[in-house]
Design a protein around this motif. Structure first.
Motif, PDB file in Angstrom:
ATOM      1  N   ALA A   1       0.842  -1.187   0.000  1.00 37.98           N
ATOM      2  CA  ALA A   1       0.000   0.000   0.000  1.00 37.98           C
ATOM      3  C   ALA A   1       0.879   1.238   0.000  1.00 37.98           C
ATOM      4  CB  ALA A   1      -0.906   0.028   1.234  1.00 37.98           C
ATOM      5  N   GLU A   2       0.329   2.324  -0.499  1.00 39.42           N
ATOM      6  CA  GLU A   2       1.009   3.616  -0.402  1.00 39.42           C
ATOM      7  C   GLU A   2       0.223   4.502   0.543  1.00 39.42           C
ATOM      8  OE1 GLU A   2       1.571   5.755  -4.069  1.00 39.42           O
ATOM      9  OE2 GLU A   2       2.657   7.388  -3.072  1.00 39.42           O
ATOM     10  N   ALA A   3       0.916   5.036   1.546  1.00 41.13           N
ATOM     11  CA  ALA A   3       0.284   5.987   2.469  1.00 41.13           C
ATOM     12  C   ALA A   3       0.269   7.363   1.804  1.00 41.13           C
ATOM     13  CB  ALA A   3       1.075   6.047   3.774  1.00 41.13           C
TER      14      ALA A   3
ATOM     15  N   ILE B   1      11.594   4.086  -6.555  1.00 44.96           N
ATOM     16  CA  ILE B   1      11.680   5.380  -7.232  1.00 44.96           C
ATOM     17  C   ILE B   1      10.317   5.702  -7.800  1.00 44.96           C
ATOM     18  CG2 ILE B   1      12.769   6.731  -9.044  1.00 44.96           C
ATOM     19  CD1 ILE B   1      15.288   5.490  -8.485  1.00 44.96           C
ATOM     20  N   ASP B   2       9.769   6.808  -7.320  1.00 47.53           N
ATOM     21  CA  ASP B   2       8.419   7.263  -7.652  1.00 47.53           C
ATOM     22  C   ASP B   2       8.440   8.083  -8.942  1.00 47.53           C
ATOM     23  OD1 ASP B   2       5.723   7.700  -7.267  1.00 47.53           O
ATOM     24  OD2 ASP B   2       5.963   8.823  -5.400  1.00 47.53           O
ATOM     25  N   ASP B   3       7.307   8.170  -9.607  1.00 50.75           N
ATOM     26  CA  ASP B   3       7.142   9.041 -10.783  1.00 50.75           C
ATOM     27  C   ASP B   3       8.230   8.789 -11.814  1.00 50.75           C
ATOM     28  OD1 ASP B   3       5.215  10.083  -9.135  1.00 50.75           O
ATOM     29  OD2 ASP B   3       6.312  11.891  -8.634  1.00 50.75           O
TER      30      ASP B   3
ATOM     31  N   ALA C   1       3.161  -0.013 -11.922  1.00 51.42           N
ATOM     32  CA  ALA C   1       2.535   1.074 -12.663  1.00 51.42           C
ATOM     33  C   ALA C   1       1.633   1.885 -11.750  1.00 51.42           C
ATOM     34  CB  ALA C   1       1.721   0.512 -13.828  1.00 51.42           C
ATOM     35  N   GLU C   2       1.711   3.206 -11.868  1.00 53.22           N
ATOM     36  CA  GLU C   2       0.838   4.104 -11.112  1.00 53.22           C
ATOM     37  C   GLU C   2      -0.340   4.511 -11.977  1.00 53.22           C
ATOM     38  OE1 GLU C   2       3.209   7.110  -8.457  1.00 53.22           O
ATOM     39  OE2 GLU C   2       3.538   7.622 -10.538  1.00 53.22           O
ATOM     40  N   GLY C   3      -1.432   4.887 -11.349  1.00 54.28           N
ATOM     41  CA  GLY C   3      -2.554   5.474 -12.078  1.00 54.28           C
ATOM     42  C   GLY C   3      -3.257   4.514 -13.031  1.00 54.28           C
TER      43      GLY C   3
HETATM   44 MG    MG Z   1       4.310   8.024  -4.193  1.00 53.84          MG
END
Ligand code: MG
Ligand code: C2E
Ligand code: MG
Ligand code: MG
Length: 280
Positions: free
Chosen positions: A58-60, A179-181, A236-238
């Protein structure tokens, strides 16, 4: 040439500027008291195994409800906190609260998955960050592999030597590092391979227009190839649609998070989501 725009235009423009400045100052002042007034809270967005539909983490995500401005986006207030020196206190609060929530979930008998918190640049630059995190883990009886840190590329490229040392210290604690984004910064193979990181999070701006945008699909494939060749796991995000899931899985991305699965949820709703998805 002042006459061209006219006096009213200048006044209107100044008015807009000071309105923005006024809001910023109000937010800054509000933030100073946000913790003691209990205005901050965390939501948890599930990270999914795309092929099995199970929650693997999970991401807080930080939320602030200001008495004057209502819900303020972290995209607006985190940079303000960073600029005015409040991010240290707020960032500590985030790590502390995430660990307290992990402890609560464990006591309630929930299946535990690693929880990721976002780090800001100033937080990452603090010499005592590993010690600080170790103390928080100890306080709440949380194992280090239950906590993950999300950093952005720009935090790593400024001073690569120092970044390698800082990341190594965090890695030695046993934390997971992401590593985000990814793809929006200044990434290159040469620096990536020096960092002891576990996951690359493919930025949501590339995922958003899959499968309509062939450029985004090409970039995503290139990121996947790069990450895979370095032995990194990709997430993958989003992720918002079944089509995106099909493309990602077809190209070897096995993890994802996004509104297709769940929005960020409060702790107990998140626990119920895990129980349902993972059949606990
Ligand atoms: Mg993030
Ligand atoms: P991020 O870390 O890249 O977080 C992902 C953002 O995308 C979150 O926005 C999340 O709610 C949103 N999102 C998730 N799934 C989807 C989807 O399917 N579609 C779309 N359109 N959006 C989705 P949020 O919560 O508003 O956070 C924005 C940014 O604020 C975060 O980006 C992160 O950079 C920062 N942030 C949030 N919480 C914290 C924190 O505790 N500390 C620090 N330093 N930064 C934080
Ligand atoms: Mg992100
Ligand atoms: Mg982002």
């Amino acid at each position: 040439h002042a006459k061209l725009g006219g006096r009213n235009t200048v006044q209107a423009y100044t008015g807009v500027l000071s309105e923005g400045l006024a809001r910023r100052l109000e937010l800054e002042n509000g933030l100073r008291r946000a913790i003691e007034r209990d205005e901050l809270h965390l939501l948890y967005q599930p990270k999914m195994d795309l092929t099995r539909g199970r929650v693997v983490g999970a991401e807080a995500l930080l939320r602030w409800t200001s008495p004057h401005h209502g819900a303020v986006s972290p995209a607006e207030f985190v940079p303000i906190a960073e600029a005015c020196g409040l991010i240290g206190t707020i960032g500590d609060w985030v790590i502390r609260r995430a660990c307290a929530d992990i402890q609560t979930l464990e006591k309630a008998g929930s299946e535990l998955v690693p929880i990721a918190v976002n780090l800001s640049p100033r937080q990452f630059r603090r010499q005592d960050l590993p010690g600080e995190i170790a103390a928080i883990l100890e306080t709440y009886g949380v194992r280090s592999d239950q906590l993950e840190l999300e950093l952005t590329e720009s935090m790593l490229v400024e001073d690569a030597e120092t970044a390698v040392a800082a990341l190594s210290a965090l890695k030695q604690l046993g934390l997971r590092l992401s590593i985000d984004d990814f793809g929006t910064g200044y990434s290159s193979l040469s620096y990536l391979k020096r960092f002891p990181i576990d996951y690359l999070k493919i930025d949501q701006s590339f995922v958003r227009d899959i499968p309509a945008n062939s450029d985004d699909m090409a970039i995503t494939k290139a990121i996947i190839a790069m990450g895979t060749s370095l032995g990194l796991k990709l997430i993958a995000e989003g992720v918002e649609s079944e089509d995106q899931v099909r493309f990602l899985v077809g190209n070897g991305v096995l993890l994802g998070q996004g509104f297709h699965y769940a929005r960020p949820l409060d702790r107990d709703t998140f626990a119920a989501f895990v129980a349902r998805a993972n059949g606990g």
